[in-house]
Scaffold this motif. Sequence first.
Motif: not given
Length: 634
Positions: A17-19, A22-24, A88-90, A200-202
């Motif tokens: 996982l190239a991220s 921590p959530r991913r 990627d999240t936008i 952060g919706i979570q």
Amino acid sequence: MVLCPVIGKLQHKRVVLASASPRRQEILSNAGLRFEVVPSRFKEKLHKASFATPYAYAVETAKQKALEVAGRMHQKDLRAPDVVIGADTIVAVGAMILEKPVDKQDAYRMLSRLNGKEHSVFTGVAIVHCCSKDISGPGRTLRLTLSSWAPRAHPTDGRLDTEVSEFYEETTVKFSELSEELLWEYINSGEPMDKAGGYGIQALGGMLVEYVHGDFLNVVGFPLNHFCKELARLYYPPRPEDLRRVRHDSIPAVDTFENLSDSEAGGSDPGQSAKGGRGGEQADGDRSQAPRALDAALNGADSRPPFPTGLLELMDGFKASKVLFTACKLRLFDVLKDQGPLQAADVARKLSTCAGRTEQLLGVCAALGLLEKTRRGYGNTEVATLHLVSDGEHSLQGLAEYNDAHVWGVFTRLGLAVREGADQTRGVLGAMEEERLSQNRELTLQFMRAKHSLSKLTAHHVATAFDLSRFASACDLGGCTGILARELAQEYPRLQVTVFDLPEVTELSGGFQRGGRQTERIRFVPGDFFKDSLPEADLYVLSRILQDWPDDKLHKLLSRISSSCRPGGGLLVAEAVAEEEGASRSPRLRTLSAGQPRSPDEHRRLLQRHGFRDVRVARAGDLLCVVLGTRAAP
Ligand SMILES: O=c1[nH]cc([C@@H]2O[C@H](COP(=O)(O)OP(=O)(O)OP(=O)(O)O)[C@@H](O)[C@H]2O)c(=O)[nH]1
């Protein structure tokens, strides 16, 4: 469920996982995917205006993140992975794309734009399948010898073929009308700073949200459902017409493994990005192109053997262990617990270590999932916080220290042990035996710390594997620091517990005691269970003792216990699990000791041979099997 079969397809592949998110990592870990984390160094600076849609930007960024990691791992002799996942999240509101805020003012600007409005969250995902076409043959091992840490040019002869599957997911989110005061209160919580759109919706950010239409996890950072569908599409089976093969001869070069620190390694240049156009977007934003090579591999058309991931992991395993032990010895996790997150240079300064090699050590610890890297630097992951900080309740620091200082040496003499049959453990424990632990206080303490930290993992399981409430007194032979005694006293309020161990051990056990009423029912008695009379008890306990003794000593000990145990008394034995007769035990517990691995049935027969009846067997976690026998009348 769609994911389980797909996980099976990925199980023997090396997935990265190239991220750094921590959530991913949490979303994919919770779904049961096994992967390594190698944060991408792709600088997210693609020119937004050059993309027709916000999601095209997110997909391209995700792809470049994944390709950068794939290229780096291929270029630098780290064993090329099979699959690299980038995301990627936008947030898109109106024509504006919002990413992570750079400061509080930026967060305020973003949240003000979102206040009371509906917006879209897009996560682009790229699944990169790698096939090394190296002239030296497929696959490469992780070479972490000192020489490979020295700066050196390392042109790759081979070429990395990648095949990219990409897609995006859109979720609609609406914020309530929020007061200025609430926005600043949220901003000052610090939560917005590493999150797209500044919320952060979570977490706390959930209070800002009036409704969500679509995949919630997509907002958090990874559209798990769409990802599963994509994997299912790729593996059951890929359709040739969906495949698009992209060859990357222009993976951005990096100089040396040494120069991969943030300050030196620029990101890959988008201009060197994948060849091949951006196909038109399908209605659901799904542009899957499954890899042809994958189809061939899965359907047996590929003549090459499957990639020996497991074998290579076995070959590389010792390097990962040594990295872990080195980090523990440097007290890296303690420093990051107290002062993290820290940039590599700051860690080197605090540890008084070489900056370049510290950067490499941190990078490998991140790849091993022990550290997480964010823009603010390196910090402990949850497993490091739980088990690698020296003063943690569940710390395994002692075990790491002991394995590094002693067990490592034992295994370096494995060849001798195999050739000469000598018990190399005696070369270490034996040294401890002969020179008596008392003459080596530090060695004793290291041994006790190791046993203490390992016993903590299983003490509760051992104490509760059977109902021991019928016993009024117990004697834990070789009970070391009393961690099991404490668990027994806690579980059985009536039980008086004696810890019987060598004088040089009992005299040091005080440092391991914690308060609590149950300690009033625990006493430490010095003695040698092979020579001295055993303390009287209704129940005798042997936890991880038998495994360390050759048969002659083992039968002598069991015979002494049997003689001391009154009819109706008990013997509780806890040993590492050996699934079937003679099977070798889980390597993580084997220390080349003189003892034989025994299956539960072998333990049962052993107790019966020494006069114990009604022998029952249970499991204590996945580490130990527990056997309880009752002393029959003579
Ligand atoms: O409601 C939430 N929205 C977004 C997030 C987190 O925000 C970031 C998005 O940033 P990006 O995609 O660039 O990912 P990074 O964290 O920078 O890691 P990479 O190494 O992959 O670039 C992401 O972490 C989301 O999880 C959130 O938590 N809640």
